[in-house]
Scaffold this motif. Structure first.
Motif, mmCIF file in Angstrom:
data_model
loop_
_atom_site.group_PDB
_atom_site.id
_atom_site.type_symbol
_atom_site.label_atom_id
_atom_site.label_comp_id
_atom_site.label_asym_id
_atom_site.label_seq_id
_atom_site.Cartn_x
_atom_site.Cartn_y
_atom_site.Cartn_z
ATOM 1 N N VAL A 100 0.668 -1.157 0.007
ATOM 2 C CA VAL A 100 -0.232 -0.116 -0.068
ATOM 3 C C VAL A 100 0.689 1.573 -0.100
ATOM 4 C CG1 VAL A 100 -1.466 1.716 1.211
ATOM 5 C CG2 VAL A 100 -1.845 -0.954 0.635
ATOM 6 N N ARG A 149 0.461 3.860 -2.775
ATOM 7 C CA ARG A 149 0.302 5.239 -2.703
ATOM 8 C C ARG A 149 1.609 6.129 -3.743
ATOM 9 N NH1 ARG A 149 -3.781 6.494 0.289
ATOM 10 N NH2 ARG A 149 -4.356 4.778 2.096
ATOM 11 N N ALA A 157 0.870 8.751 -6.864
ATOM 12 C CA ALA A 157 0.862 10.200 -6.448
ATOM 13 C C ALA A 157 1.425 10.374 -7.969
ATOM 14 C CB ALA A 157 1.701 10.319 -4.671
ATOM 15 N N HIS A 209 -4.303 3.378 -9.878
ATOM 16 C CA HIS A 209 -5.325 2.894 -9.172
ATOM 17 C C HIS A 209 -5.642 2.013 -8.189
ATOM 18 C CE1 HIS A 209 -5.271 7.799 -8.606
ATOM 19 N NE2 HIS A 209 -4.661 7.255 -9.823
ATOM 20 N N LEU A 262 -3.512 -0.206 -6.124
ATOM 21 C CA LEU A 262 -3.841 0.506 -4.897
ATOM 22 C C LEU A 262 -5.512 0.302 -4.123
ATOM 23 C CD1 LEU A 262 -3.300 2.180 -2.297
ATOM 24 C CD2 LEU A 262 -3.964 3.947 -4.037
ATOM 25 N N GLU A 322 -11.089 3.352 2.861
ATOM 26 C CA GLU A 322 -10.105 4.098 1.940
ATOM 27 C C GLU A 322 -10.184 3.826 0.523
ATOM 28 O OE1 GLU A 322 -5.701 4.012 4.326
ATOM 29 O OE2 GLU A 322 -7.129 2.841 6.120
ATOM 30 N N ALA A 370 -10.228 6.411 -1.920
ATOM 31 C CA ALA A 370 -8.973 6.223 -3.234
ATOM 32 C C ALA A 370 -9.616 5.885 -4.694
ATOM 33 C CB ALA A 370 -8.156 4.998 -3.448
ATOM 34 N N ASN A 378 -10.897 9.566 -5.315
ATOM 35 C CA ASN A 378 -9.860 10.457 -5.664
ATOM 36 C C ASN A 378 -9.473 10.271 -6.715
ATOM 37 O OD1 ASN A 378 -7.417 12.461 -5.617
ATOM 38 N ND2 ASN A 378 -6.356 10.394 -5.559
#
Length: 253
Positions: free
Chosen positions: A176, A180, A184, A193, A196, A208, A212, A215
């Motif tokens: 993880v 991340r 980014a 993605h 993740l 979470e 994600a 996001n």
């Protein structure tokens, strides 16, 4: 990899200064054993602003590079003149870039052969060779810049291999943080993605995982005006269904 250095057999490090000479050596070393044409070296050094004295100046730089090598144990004869250009011919194992490429290729074969532990070890050894940006501080022309871009992408593929091998071993908690960071650095890469989101879910971090996904949706909407790919939308629905009392989803890994 990092700042351009030469290490002798006795372990003595020479940090090469920023100069046209080191720029030439950089081109020759990334193409170790291959003849680099004179016009390629001239393009690297001067781009489109080639002076009339370019060939003579290049020959002078090569002369000084030879003198530099001659001061090192077993350095004489490393820089070769060939009919159409120049070459440096040393063992690939003596060049960090070549060792890195070999280890990543080895890791890829190990993963395909069902040896994730070995693949992780090979990637770790490869990444340990990085001590900063490739050829840090060196002037970069078109040729070297292309090689640096290639190596940065190769490093990214090495990290993807590490993630894939770790997830195959069920080490999602370890994966993880790395994912991340990758997300980014590569915000438009939907595959990262998705990995993740799946890893968060497998760790029991459903909230979470949903965040994600949201996001990703915000990034794609803002940057491209599109929605996540259908398989990612399906993944979101499966996450939502998990919390509604339905059977846990089957997730492709």
């Amino acid at each position: 990899m990092g700042q351009f250095t030469i290490e002798t057999a006795e372990g003595k490090l020479s940090f090469l200064p920023k100069s046209k000479i080191t720029q030439i050596l950089g081109v020759l070393l990334v193409q170790n054993g291959e003849t680099v044409r004179v016009d390629t070296l001239i393009e690297e050094l001067w781009g489109e602003d080639v002076p009339r004295s370019a060939l003579t100046t290049l020959q002078t730089y090569v002369y000084h590079a030879r003198r530099m090598f001659a001061k090192m144990p077993e350095g004489k004869g490393l820089l070769l003149t060939r009919p159409s250009g120049y070459a440096v011919d040393v063992a690939d194992d003596a060049i960090d870039i070549k060792v890195f490429e070999r280890l990543v290729g080895q890791a890829r074969r190990q993963l395909h052969a069902g040896q994730p532990e070995a693949a992780i070890e090979s990637v770790d050894r490869a990444v340990a060779l990085w001590r900063g940006p490739v050829l840090a501080g060196m002037p970069l022309g078109r040729v070297l810049d292309a090689h640096v871009t290639y190596l940065d992408e190769f490093r990214f593929s090495a990290t993807e291999l590490w993630v894939a091998a770790s997830r195959r071993l069920g080490r999602d908690r370890e994966v993880v943080p790395r994912l991340r960071l990758l997300v980014a650095e590569n915000p438009l890469n939907e595959s990262l993605h998705a990995q993740l989101i799946r890893s968060l879910h497998r760790c029991g971090r459903r909230a979470e995982a949903l965040e994600a996904y949201r996001n990703l949706w915000r990034i794609l909407d803002r940057e491209l005006g599109v929605e996540p790919a259908p398989e990612l939308q399906l993944l979101q629905h499966e996450l939502l269904a998990t919390g509604s009392g339905h059977a846990p989803p089957r997730m492709a890994l």
